[in-house]
Motif scaffolding. Structure first.
Motif, PDB file in Angstrom:
ATOM      1  N   PHE A 125      -3.251 -22.909 -31.635  1.00  0.00           N
ATOM      2  CA  PHE A 125      -2.594 -22.066 -32.620  1.00  0.00           C
ATOM      3  C   PHE A 125      -1.880 -20.935 -31.904  1.00  0.00           C
ATOM      4  O   PHE A 125      -2.460 -20.263 -31.041  1.00  0.00           O
ATOM      5  N   GLY A 126      -0.600 -20.723 -32.251  1.00  0.00           N
ATOM      6  CA  GLY A 126       0.083 -19.522 -31.808  1.00  0.00           C
ATOM      7  C   GLY A 126      -0.158 -18.417 -32.815  1.00  0.00           C
ATOM      8  O   GLY A 126      -0.947 -18.543 -33.742  1.00  0.00           O
ATOM      9  N   ARG A 127       0.535 -17.312 -32.635  1.00  0.00           N
ATOM     10  CA  ARG A 127       0.453 -16.218 -33.595  1.00  0.00           C
ATOM     11  C   ARG A 127       1.588 -16.348 -34.603  1.00  0.00           C
ATOM     12  O   ARG A 127       2.685 -16.791 -34.270  1.00  0.00           O
ATOM     13  N   LEU A 128       1.292 -15.963 -35.827  1.00  0.00           N
ATOM     14  CA  LEU A 128       2.246 -16.091 -36.930  1.00  0.00           C
ATOM     15  C   LEU A 128       2.793 -14.719 -37.271  1.00  0.00           C
ATOM     16  O   LEU A 128       2.039 -13.764 -37.469  1.00  0.00           O
ATOM     17  N   ARG A 129       4.115 -14.634 -37.328  1.00  0.00           N
ATOM     18  CA  ARG A 129       4.771 -13.365 -37.670  1.00  0.00           C
ATOM     19  C   ARG A 129       5.511 -13.531 -38.997  1.00  0.00           C
ATOM     20  O   ARG A 129       6.299 -14.452 -39.170  1.00  0.00           O
ATOM     21  N   GLY A 130       5.217 -12.650 -39.934  1.00  0.00           N
ATOM     22  CA  GLY A 130       5.908 -12.697 -41.210  1.00  0.00           C
ATOM     23  C   GLY A 130       7.269 -12.048 -41.128  1.00  0.00           C
ATOM     24  O   GLY A 130       7.475 -11.093 -40.380  1.00  0.00           O
ATOM     25  N   VAL A 131       8.214 -12.571 -41.892  1.00  0.00           N
ATOM     26  CA  VAL A 131       9.544 -11.970 -41.970  1.00  0.00           C
ATOM     27  C   VAL A 131      10.012 -12.033 -43.417  1.00  0.00           C
ATOM     28  O   VAL A 131       9.893 -13.062 -44.081  1.00  0.00           O
ATOM     29  N   GLY A 211      -7.648 -24.010 -29.449  1.00  0.00           N
ATOM     30  CA  GLY A 211      -7.020 -23.122 -28.483  1.00  0.00           C
ATOM     31  C   GLY A 211      -6.142 -22.108 -29.195  1.00  0.00           C
ATOM     32  O   GLY A 211      -5.666 -22.344 -30.312  1.00  0.00           O
ATOM     33  N   TYR A 212      -5.916 -20.972 -28.521  1.00  0.00           N
ATOM     34  CA  TYR A 212      -5.122 -19.895 -29.117  1.00  0.00           C
ATOM     35  C   TYR A 212      -4.155 -19.329 -28.078  1.00  0.00           C
ATOM     36  O   TYR A 212      -4.564 -18.920 -26.987  1.00  0.00           O
ATOM     37  N   LEU A 213      -2.892 -19.339 -28.443  1.00  0.00           N
ATOM     38  CA  LEU A 213      -1.823 -18.831 -27.593  1.00  0.00           C
ATOM     39  C   LEU A 213      -1.473 -17.430 -28.063  1.00  0.00           C
ATOM     40  O   LEU A 213      -1.110 -17.237 -29.229  1.00  0.00           O
ATOM     41  N   ASP A 214      -1.590 -16.455 -27.167  1.00  0.00           N
ATOM     42  CA  ASP A 214      -1.417 -15.058 -27.560  1.00  0.00           C
ATOM     43  C   ASP A 214       0.055 -14.654 -27.533  1.00  0.00           C
ATOM     44  O   ASP A 214       0.475 -13.795 -26.763  1.00  0.00           O
ATOM     45  N   GLU A 215       0.828 -15.312 -28.377  1.00  0.00           N
ATOM     46  CA  GLU A 215       2.231 -14.938 -28.547  1.00  0.00           C
ATOM     47  C   GLU A 215       2.711 -15.455 -29.901  1.00  0.00           C
ATOM     48  O   GLU A 215       2.150 -16.405 -30.448  1.00  0.00           O
ATOM     49  N   PHE A 216       3.725 -14.807 -30.434  1.00  0.00           N
ATOM     50  CA  PHE A 216       4.283 -15.258 -31.704  1.00  0.00           C
ATOM     51  C   PHE A 216       5.065 -16.547 -31.469  1.00  0.00           C
ATOM     52  O   PHE A 216       5.941 -16.604 -30.607  1.00  0.00           O
ATOM     53  N   THR A 217       4.716 -17.566 -32.236  1.00  0.00           N
ATOM     54  CA  THR A 217       5.386 -18.852 -32.078  1.00  0.00           C
ATOM     55  C   THR A 217       6.187 -19.254 -33.312  1.00  0.00           C
ATOM     56  O   THR A 217       7.112 -20.059 -33.205  1.00  0.00           O
ATOM     57  N   VAL A 218       5.842 -18.703 -34.477  1.00  0.00           N
ATOM     58  CA  VAL A 218       6.557 -19.039 -35.706  1.00  0.00           C
ATOM     59  C   VAL A 218       6.787 -17.779 -36.527  1.00  0.00           C
ATOM     60  O   VAL A 218       5.887 -16.947 -36.679  1.00  0.00           O
ATOM     61  N   ASP A 219       8.005 -17.643 -37.038  1.00  0.00           N
ATOM     62  CA  ASP A 219       8.349 -16.589 -37.995  1.00  0.00           C
ATOM     63  C   ASP A 219       8.282 -17.203 -39.384  1.00  0.00           C
ATOM     64  O   ASP A 219       9.040 -18.115 -39.713  1.00  0.00           O
ATOM     65  N   TYR A 220       7.362 -16.691 -40.172  1.00  0.00           N
ATOM     66  CA  TYR A 220       7.023 -17.254 -41.482  1.00  0.00           C
ATOM     67  C   TYR A 220       7.716 -16.463 -42.576  1.00  0.00           C
ATOM     68  O   TYR A 220       7.533 -15.248 -42.677  1.00  0.00           O
ATOM     69  N   LEU A 221       8.521 -17.147 -43.381  1.00  0.00           N
ATOM     70  CA  LEU A 221       9.259 -16.461 -44.441  1.00  0.00           C
ATOM     71  C   LEU A 221       8.297 -15.985 -45.523  1.00  0.00           C
ATOM     72  O   LEU A 221       7.595 -16.776 -46.146  1.00  0.00           O
ATOM     73  N   MET A 222       8.280 -14.677 -45.741  1.00  0.00           N
ATOM     74  CA  MET A 222       7.432 -14.085 -46.772  1.00  0.00           C
ATOM     75  C   MET A 222       8.237 -13.967 -48.049  1.00  0.00           C
ATOM     76  O   MET A 222       9.288 -13.335 -48.075  1.00  0.00           O
ATOM     77  N   ASN A 223       7.729 -14.596 -49.108  1.00  0.00           N
ATOM     78  CA  ASN A 223       8.426 -14.596 -50.384  1.00  0.00           C
ATOM     79  C   ASN A 223       7.487 -14.042 -51.432  1.00  0.00           C
ATOM     80  O   ASN A 223       6.444 -14.623 -51.719  1.00  0.00           O
ATOM     81  N   SER A 224       7.844 -12.912 -52.005  1.00  0.00           N
ATOM     82  CA  SER A 224       6.965 -12.235 -52.949  1.00  0.00           C
ATOM     83  C   SER A 224       7.203 -12.649 -54.393  1.00  0.00           C
ATOM     84  O   SER A 224       6.634 -12.089 -55.311  1.00  0.00           O
ATOM     85  N   SER A 225       8.019 -13.672 -54.620  1.00  0.00           N
ATOM     86  CA  SER A 225       8.394 -14.024 -55.986  1.00  0.00           C
ATOM     87  C   SER A 225       7.269 -14.680 -56.765  1.00  0.00           C
ATOM     88  O   SER A 225       7.335 -14.789 -57.981  1.00  0.00           O
ATOM     89  N   GLY A 226       6.204 -15.122 -56.063  1.00  0.00           N
ATOM     90  CA  GLY A 226       5.139 -15.840 -56.745  1.00  0.00           C
ATOM     91  C   GLY A 226       4.218 -14.981 -57.576  1.00  0.00           C
ATOM     92  O   GLY A 226       3.441 -15.478 -58.367  1.00  0.00           O
ATOM     93  N   GLY A 227       4.254 -13.654 -57.387  1.00  0.00           N
ATOM     94  CA  GLY A 227       3.441 -12.759 -58.185  1.00  0.00           C
ATOM     95  C   GLY A 227       1.960 -12.817 -57.883  1.00  0.00           C
ATOM     96  O   GLY A 227       1.137 -12.247 -58.585  1.00  0.00           O
ATOM     97  N   GLY A 228       1.554 -13.477 -56.793  1.00  0.00           N
ATOM     98  CA  GLY A 228       0.165 -13.482 -56.379  1.00  0.00           C
ATOM     99  C   GLY A 228      -0.705 -14.510 -57.073  1.00  0.00           C
ATOM    100  O   GLY A 228      -1.904 -14.573 -56.817  1.00  0.00           O
ATOM    101  N   ASN A 229      -0.149 -15.328 -57.972  1.00  0.00           N
ATOM    102  CA  ASN A 229      -0.932 -16.340 -58.668  1.00  0.00           C
ATOM    103  C   ASN A 229      -0.678 -17.721 -58.068  1.00  0.00           C
ATOM    104  O   ASN A 229       0.400 -17.998 -57.548  1.00  0.00           O
TER     105      ASN A 229
END
Length: 313
Positions: A125-131, A211-229
């Motif tokens: 697993f790499g590290r996940l960065r939200g965008v 295993g864990y890789l200590d670097e950001f490997t994926v930029d994950y699109l954060m979408n707030s339209s779901g309203g948390g449900n």
């Protein structure tokens, strides 16, 4: 020649997001890549295959040795989609990235492969960065454990116990070997939408060391339209996941395990109520609020804490 890396890009109703994802793949410096684009029955996707093929012709470099566009005719869910894509892969290492997300760095695939080769692990697993859609990065996500040193210290048993509590692993930022698939199989198609959580539990139960890789490997699109449900379909998966993968095996609370399981089922019931709430009558909604008000209060507290954490990031 280096090992072939198969990069799986799953799509469903986000075809436009495919092209930035492909750009991040085409930018990779690894020399031997195949790309599997697998769409799960998006209306109109087949009519865009020529456009996608043209994009490969215009932008893919010589390191993209092969590509496949898999158009599933009828929507079957995320789990079947990723399994059908794996069946098409010819690579030795698999990397998954969803349309709308992007590989963080041109060396991401290279670093995945180097880590797997050097450690002889089957999964990393790499590290996940939200965008955000506005391009604002969030390097700490509440859904993922960001302490890589802590994660590396876990035995499979410790990983399993923590997974019983929640899915803390950055699933969108993972690479794994063909050997892993050959030994332990693919995702569980009894579930429709949740492809990663039960798989991590199964692997940890089998004694696989992550295993864990200590670097950001994926930029994950954060979408707030779901309203948390969550959707009703997702919650049906969650109930099945707990009944099949967690409740029969979780022993973290000893003699109090039955009480914990009952509270967890009630919590799942709250989220199912929230998923079904728009279609319920007024009386059914009122009864639901009365039944689940402690869970709603607890969720509001957690949401406020998450908002404060996001503001300070």
């Amino acid at each position: 020649m280096k090992q072939t890396v198969s990069i799986i890009v799953c799509t469903y109703r986000n075809t436009d997001g495919l092209f930035p994802t492909l750009d991040s793949i085409f930018a990779q410096d690894y020399e031997n890549i195949e790309v599997i684009v697998s769409d799960d029955g998006t209306p109109g996707f087949r009519e865009r295959i020529d456009e996608i093929e043209a994009y490969f012709m215009a932008h893919a470099g010589e390191n993209i040795r092969n590509h496949v566009i898999n158009a599933i005719p009828v929507n079957g869910g995320t789990v079947k989609n990723i399994n059908s894509a794996i069946a098409l892969c010819k690579g030795d290492v698999f990397v998954g990235v969803s349309a709308d997300d992007r590989l963080s760095d041109p060396a991401t695939v290279t670093h995945y492969v180097e880590y797997l080769e050097e450690t002889h692990k089957m999964i990393v697993f790499g590290r996940l960065r939200g965008v955000t859609p506005e391009g604002v990065f969030h390097e700490v996500l509440t859904s993922c454990e960001s302490d890589v040193a802590l994660l590396r210290s876990y035995t499979p048993e410790e990983t399993l116990k923590r997974l019983y509590a929640r899915n803390f692993l950055p699933g969108p930022a993972v690479a794994y070997t063909r050997e892993l698939i050959e030994r332990y199989g693919v995702r569980d198609e009894e579930l429709r939408l949740i492809e990663d959580y039960p798989y991590w539990i199964r692997l940890a139960r089998e004694g696989v060391t992550f295993g864990y890789l200590d670097e950001f490997t994926v930029d994950y699109l954060m979408n707030s339209s779901g309203g948390g449900n969550y959707s009703e379909m997702f919650m049906k998966d969650m109930f099945l996941l707990y009944e099949k993968y967690i409740f029969p095996y979780d022993r973290r609370y000893g003699v109090f395990q039955g009480l914990y399981n009952a509270l967890k089922r009630a919590g799942l019931g709250y989220y199912m109520f929230m998923a079904r709430r728009p279609g319920l009558s007024g009386g059914a909604r009122f009864a639901g609020w009365i039944k689940y008000w402690p869970f709603h209060l607890y969720r509001c507290i957690l949401d406020k804490k998450a908002d404060k954490s996001s503001e300070s990031d």
